[in-house]
Design an enzyme around this catalytic site. Structure first.
Site, PDB file in Angstrom:
ATOM      1  N   LYS A   1       0.858  -1.206   0.000  1.00 41.82           N
ATOM      2  CA  LYS A   1       0.000   0.000   0.000  1.00 41.82           C
ATOM      3  C   LYS A   1       0.883   1.241   0.000  1.00 41.82           C
ATOM      4  CE  LYS A   1      -1.929   1.660   4.030  1.00 41.82           C
ATOM      5  NZ  LYS A   1      -1.656   3.066   4.288  1.00 41.82           N
TER       6      LYS A   1
ATOM      7  N   ARG B   1      -0.945  14.179  12.970  1.00 35.63           N
ATOM      8  CA  ARG B   1      -0.446  14.078  11.598  1.00 35.63           C
ATOM      9  C   ARG B   1      -0.284  15.454  10.924  1.00 35.63           C
ATOM     10  NH1 ARG B   1      -1.750   8.715  10.088  1.00 35.63           N
ATOM     11  NH2 ARG B   1      -0.119   8.865   8.507  1.00 35.63           N
TER      12      ARG B   1
ATOM     13  N   ASP C   1       4.173   0.625  12.276  1.00 35.96           N
ATOM     14  CA  ASP C   1       2.971   0.000  11.707  1.00 35.96           C
ATOM     15  C   ASP C   1       2.788  -1.454  12.156  1.00 35.96           C
ATOM     16  OD1 ASP C   1       3.043   1.701   8.474  1.00 35.96           O
ATOM     17  OD2 ASP C   1       2.506   2.346  10.488  1.00 35.96           O
TER      18      ASP C   1
ATOM     19  N   ARG D   1      -8.735  -0.958   4.174  1.00 37.50           N
ATOM     20  CA  ARG D   1      -7.934   0.146   3.615  1.00 37.50           C
ATOM     21  C   ARG D   1      -6.527  -0.337   3.266  1.00 37.50           C
ATOM     22  NH1 ARG D   1      -8.301   5.770   6.527  1.00 37.50           N
ATOM     23  NH2 ARG D   1      -6.786   6.020   4.847  1.00 37.50           N
TER      24      ARG D   1
HETATM   25  C1  EPZ Z   1       3.803   7.055   6.417  1.00 36.88           C
HETATM   26  O1  EPZ Z   1       2.973   8.047   6.994  1.00 36.88           O
HETATM   27  C2  EPZ Z   1       2.936   5.811   6.280  1.00 36.88           C
HETATM   28  N1  EPZ Z   1       1.812   6.092   5.384  1.00 36.88           N
HETATM   29  C3  EPZ Z   1       2.424   5.389   7.663  1.00 36.88           C
HETATM   30  O2  EPZ Z   1       1.685   4.163   7.509  1.00 36.88           O
HETATM   31  C4  EPZ Z   1       3.631   5.105   8.556  1.00 36.88           C
HETATM   32  O3  EPZ Z   1       3.179   4.783   9.859  1.00 36.88           O
HETATM   33  C5  EPZ Z   1       4.518   6.359   8.619  1.00 36.88           C
HETATM   34  O4  EPZ Z   1       4.910   6.742   7.280  1.00 36.88           O
HETATM   35  C6  EPZ Z   1       5.784   6.132   9.442  1.00 36.88           C
HETATM   36  O5  EPZ Z   1       6.495   5.063   8.892  1.00 36.88           O
HETATM   37  C7  EPZ Z   1       2.017   6.028   4.043  1.00 36.88           C
HETATM   38  O6  EPZ Z   1       3.111   5.766   3.584  1.00 36.88           O
HETATM   39  C8  EPZ Z   1       0.828   6.291   3.180  1.00 36.88           C
HETATM   40  P1  EPZ Z   1       5.651  10.591   8.571  1.00 36.88           P
HETATM   41  P2  EPZ Z   1       3.475   9.604   7.025  1.00 36.88           P
HETATM   42  O7  EPZ Z   1       5.460  11.844   7.789  1.00 36.88           O
HETATM   43  O8  EPZ Z   1       4.188   9.930   5.771  1.00 36.88           O
HETATM   44  C9  EPZ Z   1       5.490  13.842  12.019  1.00 36.88           C
HETATM   45  C10 EPZ Z   1      -0.202   2.769   7.622  1.00 36.88           C
HETATM   46  O9  EPZ Z   1      -0.824   2.203   8.539  1.00 36.88           O
HETATM   47  N2  EPZ Z   1       5.350  14.867  10.957  1.00 36.88           N
HETATM   48  O10 EPZ Z   1       6.951   9.856   8.484  1.00 36.88           O
HETATM   49  O11 EPZ Z   1       2.316  10.449   7.424  1.00 36.88           O
HETATM   50  C11 EPZ Z   1       4.202  13.054  12.211  1.00 36.88           C
HETATM   51  O12 EPZ Z   1       3.347  13.722  13.101  1.00 36.88           O
HETATM   52  C12 EPZ Z   1       0.277   4.201   7.804  1.00 36.88           C
HETATM   53  O13 EPZ Z   1       0.079   2.237   6.517  1.00 36.88           O
HETATM   54  C13 EPZ Z   1       5.387  16.227  11.303  1.00 36.88           C
HETATM   55  O14 EPZ Z   1       5.534  16.572  12.485  1.00 36.88           O
HETATM   56  O15 EPZ Z   1       4.508   9.537   8.241  1.00 36.88           O
HETATM   57  C14 EPZ Z   1       4.670  11.749  12.786  1.00 36.88           C
HETATM   58  O16 EPZ Z   1       4.783  11.891  14.196  1.00 36.88           O
HETATM   59  C15 EPZ Z   1      -0.016   4.736   9.198  1.00 36.88           C
HETATM   60  N3  EPZ Z   1       5.237  17.171  10.350  1.00 36.88           N
HETATM   61  C16 EPZ Z   1       6.092  11.573  12.212  1.00 36.88           C
HETATM   62  O17 EPZ Z   1       6.442  12.839  11.631  1.00 36.88           O
HETATM   63  C17 EPZ Z   1       5.062  16.829   9.027  1.00 36.88           C
HETATM   64  O18 EPZ Z   1       4.940  17.741   8.163  1.00 36.88           O
HETATM   65  C18 EPZ Z   1       6.174  10.537  11.136  1.00 36.88           C
HETATM   66  O19 EPZ Z   1       5.310  10.930  10.102  1.00 36.88           O
HETATM   67  C19 EPZ Z   1       5.020  15.449   8.687  1.00 36.88           C
HETATM   68  C20 EPZ Z   1       5.172  14.490   9.660  1.00 36.88           C
END
Ligand code: EPZ
Length: 417
Positions: A18, A118, A306, A398
């Site tokens: 995904k 997020r 995850d 999903r």
């Molecule tokens: C990706 O989400 C994945 N989703 C998530 O999988 C996964 O848990 C996550 O990466 C971490 O590995 C997809 O790839 C579609 P991040 P993403 O930006 O990109 C903070 C699943 O179940 N952050 O690395 O949203 C955020 O709050 C999903 O498949 C900011 O502060 O993850 C979080 O604490 C769930 N500001 C941390 O970074 C920002 O602008 C990690 O988020 C962006 C992120």
């Protein structure tokens, strides 16, 4: 509905990823022609993304069972409607690619979700550095550029989505972009591999420094989506939870080192098998399951957030006390209440989950409230002696093409109600 208490046996094949497919689908918008994707998983988030691509002018169709064709020749739209984008917060990944293709984009402001707020502050700051003007209204975010320009970006934390959005904006930008502190997830490497197949010039994918030299246009190409390491981890944990023995064909074993080390420390025997042209991950967990003294979730290549809920579930009946610290998402202990309804002994002590062993879980009716936690509750049902009902199964759809079919292939007694 799950009737648990029996070991999983048998073999199944792991679906396409995904989290690799979603950014690659966003990237197809940058190609003024066709992309053919093999092994794109048929899950709700992909179906939502395909509707969004159609709305901005792409022609999208399944050529046969599992070849997805996206023709972005006439992709001139830029308004991403709430109807589908509101259901899927990863639509924010279209910012970079629609800006790269059409110079402007409007997306619904992605809400938080139950695992955390997020924020997208890093996405916004990065794009503003690349000559993008962004306005945020209460419900929508609109962005436009007179021409994306390369930049050097230092990420405060290795955000997966931010790294992907920068790459998508940089591919056809003027000049060179360098990302310092980039996320290293395999899904980033898959995105860059697809883009390089289409003529992009990206180096360093999978490391913390990625460099993108802008090119004028991309060529149409074909690409096979890699298998889903989180689905493979989920079914591995279901095998350990039930003291079973299974083979998971096509599991991306080379992307699962930290995870495999943990289940081996719990007592599972892990090996690989070759059958015809297929490699399978063999999980043999017929002996006792030990606790995990202490584990922190980490960005790749650490133990993935995850898989944290699924691991917590297995540890509820392991011998000994386990401690888990979730370091990525601030709200990712939502299933604790549901597991306690089954008799689990879990407490949260200053952000750490402490899981004490109980002999077994009791089947009951549970509420899923997000994808990975929902899959964890199915594992809990497989562990309990009686019947367990997991409601809100749409959350699980999903990310899983058909968790019931897969687990039935592993001899589970499970069905949709
Ligand atoms: C990706 O989400 C994945 N989703 C998530 O999988 C996964 O848990 C996550 O990466 C971490 O590995 C997809 O790839 C579609 P991040 P993403 O930006 O990109 C903070 C699943 O179940 N952050 O690395 O949203 C955020 O709050 C999903 O498949 C900011 O502060 O993850 C979080 O604490 C769930 N500001 C941390 O970074 C920002 O602008 C990690 O988020 C962006 C992120």
């Amino acid at each position: 509905m799950v009737c648990g208490g029996r070991p999983l046996y048998g073999e199944t094949r792991i679906q396409g990823s995904k989290n690799a497919a979603l950014p690659i689908l966003a990237a197809t918008v940058l190609v003024k022609g066709k992309t053919r994707l093999y092994r794109c998983p048929k899950i709700l988030d992909i179906i939502y993304m395909l509707h969004i691509l159609r709305e901005i002018g792409c022609t999208v169709f399944w050529e046969d069972e599992d070849v997805l064709v996206i023709d972005a020749a006439d992709c001139d739209g830029y308004e991403i409607a709430e109807q589908y984008a509101g259901k899927m917060r990863s639509s924010i990944i279209l910012l970079g690619s629609v800006l790269g293709r059409n110079g402007r984009v409007q997306v619904p402001y992605p809400g938080g979700c139950i695992i955390g707020k997020r924020p997208i502050d890093m996405h916004i700051a990065a794009l503003q550095t690349m000559n993008v003007h962004i306005e945020t209204h209460e419900k929508t975010l609109s962005a436009q550029t007179s021409g994306l320009t390369g930049a050097t970006l230092d990420l405060a934390l290795p955000s997966v989505g931010t790294t992907e959005n920068i790459i998508l904006a940089a591919v056809t930008a003027r000049g060179r972009t360098r990302i310092n502190g980039a996320a290293r997830e395999p899904e980033i490497a898959a995105l860059c591999d697809y883009l390089n197949h289409a003529g992009a010039r990206i180096t360093g994918a999978g490391t913390e420094t990625i460099e993108i030299n802008g090119v004028r246009r991309l060529q149409q190409t074909t690409y096979e989506i890699p298998a889903d390491r989180i689905v493979a981890g989920t079914y591995s944990l279901a095998t350990v939870a039930t003291r079973g023995s299974t083979i998971l064909y096509d599991a991306p074993i080379h992307q699962m080192d930290a995870f495999i080390k943990i289940i081996q420390s719990m007592g599972a025997r892990v090996s690989r098998i070759r059958h015809a042209d297929r490699i399978g991950l063999v999980i043999d967990a017929e002996q006792a399951v030990h606790a995990v003294e202490y584990l922190e979730t980490k960005e790749y290549p650490g133990f993935p957030t995850d898989l944290q809920s699924q691991l917590m579930t297995v540890l509820t009946t392991a011998d000994g006390t386990s401690r888990i610290l979730e370091t990525i998402f601030e709200e990712r202990y939502k299933i604790v209440g549901e597991l306690q309804k089954m008799g689990a002994h879990i407490t949260i002590q200053d952000r750490e989950a402490v899981i004490e062993s109980v002999p077994r879980l009791q089947g009951t009716t549970l509420q899923a409230s997000e994808l990975r936690g929902g899959a964890a509750l199915v594992i809990a049902g497989l562990m309990a002696q009686q019947t367990t009902i997991v409601e809100n199964a749409h959350f699980i759809k999903r990310g899983h093409e058909d968790i019931v079919k897969d687990l039935k292939e592993l001899s589970a007694s499970i069905k949709y109600l």
